[in-house]
Write an enzyme that holds these catalytic residues in place. Structure first.
Site, PDB file in Angstrom:
ATOM      1  N   LYS A  94       8.594 -36.586  47.521  1.00  0.00           N
ATOM      2  CA  LYS A  94       9.211 -36.582  46.192  1.00  0.00           C
ATOM      3  C   LYS A  94      10.514 -35.782  46.204  1.00  0.00           C
ATOM      4  O   LYS A  94      10.673 -34.851  47.003  1.00  0.00           O
ATOM      5  CB  LYS A  94       8.232 -36.072  45.127  1.00  0.00           C
ATOM      6  CG  LYS A  94       7.981 -34.621  45.153  1.00  0.00           C
ATOM      7  CD  LYS A  94       7.193 -34.156  43.935  1.00  0.00           C
ATOM      8  CE  LYS A  94       7.119 -32.631  44.028  1.00  0.00           C
ATOM      9  NZ  LYS A  94       6.500 -31.952  42.955  1.00  0.00           N
ATOM     10  N   LYS A  98       2.332 -25.283  47.855  1.00  0.00           N
ATOM     11  CA  LYS A  98       3.272 -24.168  47.724  1.00  0.00           C
ATOM     12  C   LYS A  98       2.871 -22.962  48.564  1.00  0.00           C
ATOM     13  O   LYS A  98       3.731 -22.193  48.994  1.00  0.00           O
ATOM     14  CB  LYS A  98       3.405 -23.742  46.255  1.00  0.00           C
ATOM     15  CG  LYS A  98       4.200 -24.734  45.420  1.00  0.00           C
ATOM     16  CD  LYS A  98       4.614 -24.128  44.099  1.00  0.00           C
ATOM     17  CE  LYS A  98       5.405 -25.107  43.256  1.00  0.00           C
ATOM     18  NZ  LYS A  98       5.711 -24.606  41.924  1.00  0.00           N
ATOM     19  N   LYS A 105      13.402 -29.573  44.331  1.00  0.00           N
ATOM     20  CA  LYS A 105      14.428 -28.535  44.498  1.00  0.00           C
ATOM     21  C   LYS A 105      14.154 -27.681  45.727  1.00  0.00           C
ATOM     22  O   LYS A 105      15.025 -26.973  46.186  1.00  0.00           O
ATOM     23  CB  LYS A 105      14.602 -27.692  43.236  1.00  0.00           C
ATOM     24  CG  LYS A 105      13.374 -27.131  42.597  1.00  0.00           C
ATOM     25  CD  LYS A 105      13.740 -26.492  41.238  1.00  0.00           C
ATOM     26  CE  LYS A 105      12.604 -26.573  40.255  1.00  0.00           C
ATOM     27  NZ  LYS A 105      12.944 -26.377  38.884  1.00  0.00           N
TER      28      LYS A 105
HETATM   29  P1  AMP Z   1       9.613 -28.264  37.889  1.00  0.00           P
HETATM   30  O1  AMP Z   1      11.024 -28.314  38.277  1.00  0.00           O
HETATM   31  O2  AMP Z   1       8.669 -28.312  39.045  1.00  0.00           O
HETATM   32  O3  AMP Z   1       9.306 -27.178  36.884  1.00  0.00           O
HETATM   33  O4  AMP Z   1       9.351 -29.646  37.131  1.00  0.00           O
HETATM   34  C1  AMP Z   1       9.830 -29.904  35.840  1.00  0.00           C
HETATM   35  C2  AMP Z   1       9.434 -31.294  35.391  1.00  0.00           C
HETATM   36  O5  AMP Z   1      10.047 -32.288  36.212  1.00  0.00           O
HETATM   37  C3  AMP Z   1       7.920 -31.580  35.480  1.00  0.00           C
HETATM   38  O6  AMP Z   1       7.540 -32.376  34.378  1.00  0.00           O
HETATM   39  C4  AMP Z   1       7.784 -32.351  36.756  1.00  0.00           C
HETATM   40  O7  AMP Z   1       6.645 -33.188  36.763  1.00  0.00           O
HETATM   41  C5  AMP Z   1       9.067 -33.171  36.748  1.00  0.00           C
HETATM   42  N1  AMP Z   1       9.458 -33.555  38.110  1.00  0.00           N
HETATM   43  C6  AMP Z   1       9.736 -32.718  39.151  1.00  0.00           C
HETATM   44  N2  AMP Z   1      10.068 -33.424  40.248  1.00  0.00           N
HETATM   45  C7  AMP Z   1      10.001 -34.743  39.910  1.00  0.00           C
HETATM   46  C8  AMP Z   1      10.244 -35.975  40.611  1.00  0.00           C
HETATM   47  N3  AMP Z   1      10.640 -35.990  41.885  1.00  0.00           N
HETATM   48  N4  AMP Z   1      10.078 -37.133  39.926  1.00  0.00           N
HETATM   49  C9  AMP Z   1       9.697 -37.132  38.617  1.00  0.00           C
HETATM   50  N5  AMP Z   1       9.447 -36.013  37.910  1.00  0.00           N
HETATM   51  C10 AMP Z   1       9.599 -34.822  38.535  1.00  0.00           C
END
Ligand code: AMP
Ligand code: TRP
Length: 343
Positions: free
Chosen positions: A203, A119, A206
Site C-alpha cells: 500500500k 509497525k 508515508k
Molecule cells: P494515517 O496516515 O495512517 O493516519 O491514515 C489516515 C487515513 O488514510 C486512514 O483513514 C487510512 O485508512 C487512510 N489511508 C492510509 N493509507 C492509505 C492508502 N494507501 N490507501 C487508502 N487509504 C489510506
C-alpha cells in the site's frame, strides 16, 4: 446531568495521525470522504496526536505536523463551520475513556492486530506500550462521541471491528444494552486502498523509504509528472477488459487512481485508454488529472500554514465543541462503571 444523546443519531468520526506528510492514499481513502460526509451528517475530524506519539515524534515537529494535517483537512474542503475539527490532545476525555476501554479489551484481541505486528516488526519488546494499546485509544476516539460511521481506508478495517467488540463487551458487562453503538466503517470506494507506485502489492504509505512510491499532497506538478512517468507498469498495453486488470496490480492501481479522481468507473477509464501503451496517453492524462486535483489543495495548504495562529484558533474552537459532546457521554460511562461522583 446533560440529556443523553440518542445512540442511534448518526454521527461521523475520523482521524489522521500527524506523523508525516499526507499522500494520495490519505487523500482518496480519507479526506475526500470527509468532505462529502459533512453535508450529510454531523462530523468530527480529529488530528490524532496522541496516536502519533506511539512512535517517536520530535517535539519540535509535532505541532507543525498537527497544523499541517488540519490545513490539509481545510484545503481539501472540510469546512470548520460545519464539521468539528480539533486536536485529540486538546480533549482529555479521549485518554480517560481509553483507560476504561483498556480494562474492557482483552489481551488476546490486541494480540491479533495486524497493524501492531507490521509497525513493531521484529522488535516487539522495544515498541512502546502505547503502540500496543493504540487500537483501544482509537475505539475511545470513536465511542466518546457515540459515532455511528467512520470513514477510513481499508487498512483500518480490523481496528473498526475491535471498536465494535469493545462497544459490545462494555454494553454487555455494564448492563447497558445499546449504550455504545456498533459503529460502521465506511471503506468502500475506488480510493480505499491506493497502492505504491513502485509495487502494486504494497500500500502507498508515508513510511515507505522511497519517495517515488507515493504522491505527496505537497508535490509540485513536475514531481507528480515524474513519479507517474516512472511508476512501475508491465510491458503490455492497457487492455480494455476489467478482468485483465486483476492479474496486473500496478496497472489496476493506476486505473483505480484515475477512476477515483475523475469519478468514472474503471471500465469507463479502460474504454478511453485501453489498447494503448501506458506512456502514450494514459500516464500523461493521469499526471494532468493529479495536478489538476492536488495543486489547488497544496496551494491552499501553503496559504493556511502561513498563519499558524489562525489554525490554532480554529482547532481550539473545535475542541470546545467536541468537549461539549464528549463530556456528558464520558460522565454517563463513568457512572455505569461505578465511579463515585461521576454523573
Ligand atoms: P494515517 O496516515 O495512517 O493516519 O491514515 C489516515 C487515513 O488514510 C486512514 O483513514 C487510512 O485508512 C487512510 N489511508 C492510509 N493509507 C492509505 C492508502 N494507501 N490507501 C487508502 N487509504 C489510506
Ligand atoms: N488509526 C488511524 C490510522 O492510522 C487513525 C485514527 C485514530 C482513527 N483514531 C481514529 C481513524 C478514529 C478513524 C477513527 O489511520
Amino acid at each position: 446531568m446533560t440529556e443523553a444523546i440518542p445512540a442511534a443519531s448518526p454521527r461521523v468520526f475520523s482521524g489522521v495521525q500527524p506523523s508525516g506528510a499526507l499522500h494520495l492514499g490519505n487523500y482518496l481513502g480519507a479526506l475526500v470522504k470527509f468532505v462529502a460526509l459533512q453535508h450529510q451528517m454531523e462530523c468530527l475530524y480529529c488530528v490524532v496526536d496522541l496516536h502519533a506519539i506511539t512512535a517517536w515524534q520530535d517535539p519540535k515537529q509535532l505541532a507543525a505536523q498537527t497544523r499541517e494535517i488540519a490545513a490539509a483537512y481545510f484545503a481539501a474542503g472540510v469546512d470548520p463551520a460545519k464539521a468539528i475539527v480539533f486536536a485529540q490532545s486538546a480533549v482529555p476525555e479521549h485518554a480517560e475513556l481509553a483507560w476504561i476501554f483498556n480494562c474492557v479489551a482483552r489481551l488476546g484481541w490486541l494480540d491479533r492486530m495486524i497493524q501492531f505486528k507490521e509497525k513493531s516488526g521484529k522488535h516487539k519488546e522495544r515498541s512502546s506500550v502505547g503502540l500496543y494499546t493504540y487500537p483501544v485509544l482509537q475505539a475511545a476516539d470513536i465511542l466518546l462521541y457515540k459515532a455511528t460511521h467512520v470513514p477510513v481506508g481499508e487498512d483500518q478495517k480490523q481496528h473498526l471491528e475491535l471498536t465494535r467488540d469493545i462497544a459490545a463487551k462494555f454494553n454487555h458487562d455494564f448492563d447497558a444494552e445499546g449504550f455504545f453503538p456498533l459503529t460502521e466503517a465506511l471503506i468502500e470506494g475506488p480510493g480505499a486502498r491506493v497502492m505504491s507506485l513502485r509495487d502494486g502489492l504494497a500500500k502507498m504509505s508515508k513510511s515507505d523509504p522511497s519517495d517515488q512510491s507515493r504522491i505527496n499532497l505537497t508535490d509540485d506538478a513536475d514531481a507528480i509528472a515524474g513519479k507517474i512517468r516512472r511508476a512501475k507498469t508491465d510491458p503490455l498495453p492497457l487492455s480494455d477488459s476489467l478482468e485483465d486488470l486483476k492479474a496486473r496490480p500496478e496497472a489496476d492501481n493506476l486505473v483505480g487512481i484515475y477512476a477515483a479522481l475523475s469519478g468514472e468507473t474503471k471500465a469507463q477509464v479502460l474504454a478511453t485508454y485501453g489498447g494503448q501503451g501506458f506512456g502514450q496517453s494514459f500516464k500523461p492524462a493521469l499526471a494532468d488529472l493529479l495536478v489538476e486535483r492536488l495543486s489547488p489543495v497544496s496551494a491552499e495548504m501553503r496559504r493556511l500554514l502561513a498563519d499558524p495562529a489562525e489554525i490554532d484558533r480554529t482547532l481550539a474552537a473545535g475542541a470546545l465543541r467536541a468537549r461539549a459532546i464528549a463530556g456528558p457521554i464520558l460522565a454517563q460511562t463513568k457512572a455505569k462503571v461505578g465511579f463515585v461522583g461521576a454523573a
